[in-house]
Write a protein that holds these residues in place. Structure first.
Motif, PDB file in Angstrom:
ATOM      1  N   LEU A  72       0.819  -1.211   0.000  1.00 13.99           N
ATOM      2  CA  LEU A  72       0.000   0.000   0.000  1.00 13.99           C
ATOM      3  C   LEU A  72       0.854   1.263   0.000  1.00 13.99           C
ATOM      4  CD1 LEU A  72      -2.885  -0.830   2.488  1.00 13.99           C
ATOM      5  CD2 LEU A  72      -3.139  -0.297   0.065  1.00 13.99           C
ATOM      6  N   SER A  73       1.971   1.218   0.740  1.00 20.22           N
ATOM      7  CA  SER A  73       2.825   2.408   0.855  1.00 20.22           C
ATOM      8  C   SER A  73       3.460   2.792  -0.474  1.00 20.22           C
ATOM      9  CB  SER A  73       3.918   2.170   1.904  1.00 20.22           C
ATOM     10  OG  SER A  73       4.845   1.197   1.459  1.00 20.22           O
ATOM     11  N   GLN A  74       3.442   1.885  -1.446  1.00 14.84           N
ATOM     12  CA  GLN A  74       3.938   2.208  -2.775  1.00 14.84           C
ATOM     13  C   GLN A  74       2.896   2.981  -3.589  1.00 14.84           C
ATOM     14  OE1 GLN A  74       5.155  -1.506  -4.553  1.00 14.84           O
ATOM     15  NE2 GLN A  74       6.508  -2.025  -2.844  1.00 14.84           N
ATOM     16  N   GLN A  75       1.638   2.990  -3.095  1.00 10.75           N
ATOM     17  CA  GLN A  75       0.558   3.682  -3.804  1.00 10.75           C
ATOM     18  C   GLN A  75       0.157   4.992  -3.113  1.00 10.75           C
ATOM     19  OE1 GLN A  75      -2.762   0.964  -4.799  1.00 10.75           O
ATOM     20  NE2 GLN A  75      -1.469  -0.709  -4.073  1.00 10.75           N
ATOM     21  N   ILE A  76       0.195   4.991  -1.786  1.00 10.36           N
ATOM     22  CA  ILE A  76      -0.196   6.184  -1.024  1.00 10.36           C
ATOM     23  C   ILE A  76       0.780   6.365   0.129  1.00 10.36           C
ATOM     24  CG2 ILE A  76      -2.669   6.110  -1.559  1.00 10.36           C
ATOM     25  CD1 ILE A  76      -3.034   4.689   1.179  1.00 10.36           C
ATOM     26  N   PRO A  77       1.042   7.602   0.548  1.00 10.61           N
ATOM     27  CA  PRO A  77       1.869   7.795   1.744  1.00 10.61           C
ATOM     28  C   PRO A  77       1.141   7.247   2.972  1.00 10.61           C
ATOM     29  CG  PRO A  77       1.674   9.831   0.463  1.00 10.61           C
ATOM     30  CD  PRO A  77       0.664   8.887  -0.078  1.00 10.61           C
ATOM     31  N   ALA A  78       1.824   6.469   3.783  1.00 10.00           N
ATOM     32  CA  ALA A  78       1.211   5.909   4.982  1.00 10.00           C
ATOM     33  C   ALA A  78       0.725   7.004   5.919  1.00 10.00           C
ATOM     34  CB  ALA A  78       2.207   5.002   5.700  1.00 10.00           C
ATOM     35  N   GLN A  79       1.340   8.189   5.839  1.00 13.91           N
ATOM     36  CA  GLN A  79       0.941   9.298   6.704  1.00 13.91           C
ATOM     37  C   GLN A  79      -0.474   9.788   6.415  1.00 13.91           C
ATOM     38  OE1 GLN A  79       2.764  11.401   9.138  1.00 13.91           O
ATOM     39  NE2 GLN A  79       3.883   9.480   9.381  1.00 13.91           N
ATOM     40  N   ARG A  80      -1.030   9.408   5.283  1.00 14.30           N
ATOM     41  CA  ARG A  80      -2.392   9.832   4.957  1.00 14.30           C
ATOM     42  C   ARG A  80      -3.446   8.968   5.645  1.00 14.30           C
ATOM     43  NH1 ARG A  80      -3.989  10.495  -1.033  1.00 14.30           N
ATOM     44  NH2 ARG A  80      -5.748  11.497   0.033  1.00 14.30           N
ATOM     45  N   ILE A  81      -3.053   7.812   6.153  1.00 15.83           N
ATOM     46  CA  ILE A  81      -4.029   6.905   6.780  1.00 15.83           C
ATOM     47  C   ILE A  81      -4.398   7.435   8.155  1.00 15.83           C
ATOM     48  CG2 ILE A  81      -4.419   4.562   7.646  1.00 15.83           C
ATOM     49  CD1 ILE A  81      -2.442   3.603   5.465  1.00 15.83           C
ATOM     50  N   GLY A  82      -5.685   7.687   8.352  1.00 19.15           N
ATOM     51  CA  GLY A  82      -6.148   8.237   9.622  1.00 19.15           C
ATOM     52  C   GLY A  82      -6.775   7.208  10.542  1.00 19.15           C
ATOM     53  N   ALA A  83      -7.271   6.107   9.964  1.00 19.30           N
ATOM     54  CA  ALA A  83      -7.907   5.072  10.784  1.00 19.30           C
ATOM     55  C   ALA A  83      -7.863   3.750  10.047  1.00 19.30           C
ATOM     56  CB  ALA A  83      -9.345   5.442  11.128  1.00 19.30           C
ATOM     57  N   ILE A  84      -7.834   2.671  10.832  1.00 18.24           N
ATOM     58  CA  ILE A  84      -7.753   1.310  10.297  1.00 18.24           C
ATOM     59  C   ILE A  84      -8.830   0.464  10.962  1.00 18.24           C
ATOM     60  CG2 ILE A  84      -6.309  -0.749  10.027  1.00 18.24           C
ATOM     61  CD1 ILE A  84      -3.855   1.074  10.421  1.00 18.24           C
ATOM     62  N   ALA A  85      -9.517  -0.357  10.175  1.00 15.48           N
ATOM     63  CA  ALA A  85     -10.449  -1.347  10.720  1.00 15.48           C
ATOM     64  C   ALA A  85     -10.180  -2.680  10.042  1.00 15.48           C
ATOM     65  CB  ALA A  85     -11.895  -0.931  10.519  1.00 15.48           C
ATOM     66  N   VAL A  86     -10.304  -3.745  10.808  1.00  8.94           N
ATOM     67  CA  VAL A  86      -9.976  -5.094  10.338  1.00  8.94           C
ATOM     68  C   VAL A  86     -11.204  -5.986  10.456  1.00  8.94           C
ATOM     69  CG1 VAL A  86      -8.491  -7.111  10.698  1.00  8.94           C
ATOM     70  CG2 VAL A  86      -7.587  -4.800  11.088  1.00  8.94           C
ATOM     71  N   ASP A  87     -11.472  -6.774   9.425  1.00  6.93           N
ATOM     72  CA  ASP A  87     -12.474  -7.836   9.547  1.00  6.93           C
ATOM     73  C   ASP A  87     -11.781  -9.183   9.412  1.00  6.93           C
ATOM     74  OD1 ASP A  87     -12.961  -9.252   6.814  1.00  6.93           O
ATOM     75  OD2 ASP A  87     -12.964  -7.138   6.261  1.00  6.93           O
ATOM     76  N   GLY A  88     -12.419 -10.225   9.954  1.00  7.71           N
ATOM     77  CA  GLY A  88     -11.828 -11.552   9.918  1.00  7.71           C
ATOM     78  C   GLY A  88     -12.884 -12.634   9.833  1.00  7.71           C
ATOM     79  N   THR A  89     -12.433 -13.864   9.676  1.00  8.55           N
ATOM     80  CA  THR A  89     -13.337 -14.997   9.540  1.00  8.55           C
ATOM     81  C   THR A  89     -14.080 -15.248  10.849  1.00  8.55           C
ATOM     82  OG1 THR A  89     -11.447 -16.450   9.977  1.00  8.55           O
ATOM     83  CG2 THR A  89     -12.061 -16.113   7.694  1.00  8.55           C
ATOM     84  N   SER A  90     -15.368 -15.495  10.746  1.00 11.29           N
ATOM     85  CA  SER A  90     -16.225 -15.659  11.915  1.00 11.29           C
ATOM     86  C   SER A  90     -16.030 -17.034  12.541  1.00 11.29           C
ATOM     87  CB  SER A  90     -17.691 -15.487  11.508  1.00 11.29           C
ATOM     88  OG  SER A  90     -18.550 -15.730  12.587  1.00 11.29           O
TER      89      SER A  90
END
Length: 447
Positions: A72-90
């Motif tokens: 991802l850091s090759q496409q956008i600067p990581a500094q632009r990420i303000g929040a992260i959410a993760v989903d996973g297998t139930s």
């Protein structure tokens, strides 16, 4: 932004959604208008299978996370990420120590060895609980406890919890959707007393918050490692199937999603919960509303038993969806059905077979469309709303002839969703946290 479109936007920062599935993890970064700014995908090693045991190494998830964020850091600067959410297998769970290190492999959602534990749950859990069966996280937790994996155990973690633990550098609350199969009661908003009868240590169970709730900012070491801002938020995530539902844009009572994949899965939004475990019908919170769903054993797996993808594409051009074939099929890959009919001995109905493969193929599609219609009828009879519109996802959603047949039988609009990826749904949860914090709300305390 679909489910969260009423939330105020948080200009400038990107919301990152990360989806952990069975065979890979994917990420999508969106801006305040919901537009995708970057995406990436990384494969995961195959699960280790031995009889009923199905396991993955949590360390392989961390390695994939490293690769994913680097891509991802090759496409956008990581500094632009303000929040992260993760989903996973139930239903995927493991035990971890106080520092968050995994003490056991991850028992995956389709691990089937906890037969005795599932029987014990059946004896004490109310019928509406999502913790029934060997697929539940609770059955797997009991199996781990019964097989000597208690030394140093401080917390049971779902797949989503484990990744959040690494991002935050501490344990945090679990999300409502992932906690359902561990026995959490969403109606009462707590861990029920009947868990004590199974010997589940309360100390292993987390506090629980709604998906999209701010959990805290990333640990300093994590920010430095990935080049993230020190004020990058981590939001409570959800299960992969719920994230995919959120991605479609369905948000109002009566809006439904049909997944036309290997199996046929129906979900509809309701103001009230509905439960009928005898049909595999379950309810889970979706904001202030409820998501009601059930799944048939019919689906694309039956089609692929008879036809290749190339053959189906060729035959689709020869179909006459406005004219019924008169074939009364109930396509199943093997004996047994769970929804909308619950009959473990039900036989597939696939005869007579006409000489023309196009007619046979159309008959299969008609049979599945009737199952979809009867599935929504079953949900409505149990108290869920009849669909006002149906969003279609999965490989079968691309078949125009099948959509024509389905629309004729359902009598409601079929709407192609702009997004279907679970990672996009997770990104919307991250966007909700960005909006919440921009509005001046405070994050919950660590647990």
């Amino acid at each position: 932004m679909s489910y969260f479109k009423d939330m105020p936007s948080a200009p400038g920062s990107l919301a990152l959604g990360i989806d952990f599935g069975t065979s890979g993890c994917r990420a999508v970064a969106i801006d305040g208008d919901g537009q995708i700014q970057a995406k990436a995908a990384v494969p995961l090693p195959s699960s280790r299978r031995n009889a009923g045991a199905v396991e993955q190494s949590p360390q392989s998830w961390l390695a994939a996370l490293d690769t994913l964020l680097a891509t991802l850091s090759q496409q956008i600067p990581a500094q632009r990420i303000g929040a992260i959410a993760v989903d996973g297998t139930s239903g995927t769970v493991m035990l971890a120590d106080l520092a968050g290190a995994a003490l056991t492999p991850a028992l995956m959602y389709d691990d089937n060895r906890a037969q005795a534990e599932a029987a014990a749950i059946e004896a004490v859990a109310p019928r509406e609980s999502a913790a029934h069966g060997t697929a539940s996280g609770l059955a797997k937790l009991l199996w781990l406890l019964h097989h000597g994996h208690t030394d140093g155990a401080a917390r049971v973690l779902t797949q989503t919890d484990f990744i959040n633990r690494q991002l935050l550098g501490r344990n945090a609350a679990g999300d409502t959707n992932n906690m359902l199969k561990l026995g959490y009661d969403p109606r009462d908003g707590g861990w029920p007393q009947w868990l004590d009868r199974l010997g589940v240590p309360r100390s292993l169970l987390p506090d629980v918050v709604a998906p999209g709730t701010p959990l805290g900012v990333v640990a300093a070491a994590v920010a430095q490692r990935y080049g993230l801002r020190s004020d990058t938020w981590v939001a409570a995530g959800t299960t992969d199937s719920t994230a995919a539902f959120i991605a479609t844009g369905a948000r109002l009572p009566g809006e439904a999603v049909t997944s036309l994949g290997s199996t046929l899965v129906l979900k509809v939004i309701s103001d009230q919960p509905v439960s009928a475990p005898e049909y595999g019908v379950y309810s889970q919170p979706l904001g202030s509303r409820w998501l009601i769903g059930g799944g048939s054993n019919s689906g694309g797996a039956v089609l692929r038993h008879y036809f290749t993808d190339a053959a189906m594409a060729d035959l689709s051009a020869r179909l006459q969806p406005e004219r019924g074939t008169g074939l009364d099929y109930y396509p199943l890959p093997a004996p047994g059905e769970r929804f909308p009919v619950n009959d473990p001995r039900m036989q597939p109905r696939l005869s007579p077979r006409p000489d023309d493969d196009a007619v046979f193929f159309q008959g299969l599609l008609e049979g599945m469309a009737r199952i979809e219609r009867d599935g929504y009828r079953r949900l409505a009879a149990l108290g869920a709303p009849w669909p006002s519109r149906v969003y279609s996802v999965g490989g079968g959603a691309k078949n125009a002839a099948w959509n024509t047949i389905r629309a004729r039988l359902l009598g409601v609009p079929l709407t192609p969703p702009p997004h279907t990826a679970a990672a996009y749904g997770a990104a919307l949860l991250a966007a909700r946290t960005l909006s919440t914090m921009a509005a001046g709300a405070s994050a919950p305390a660590a647990c």
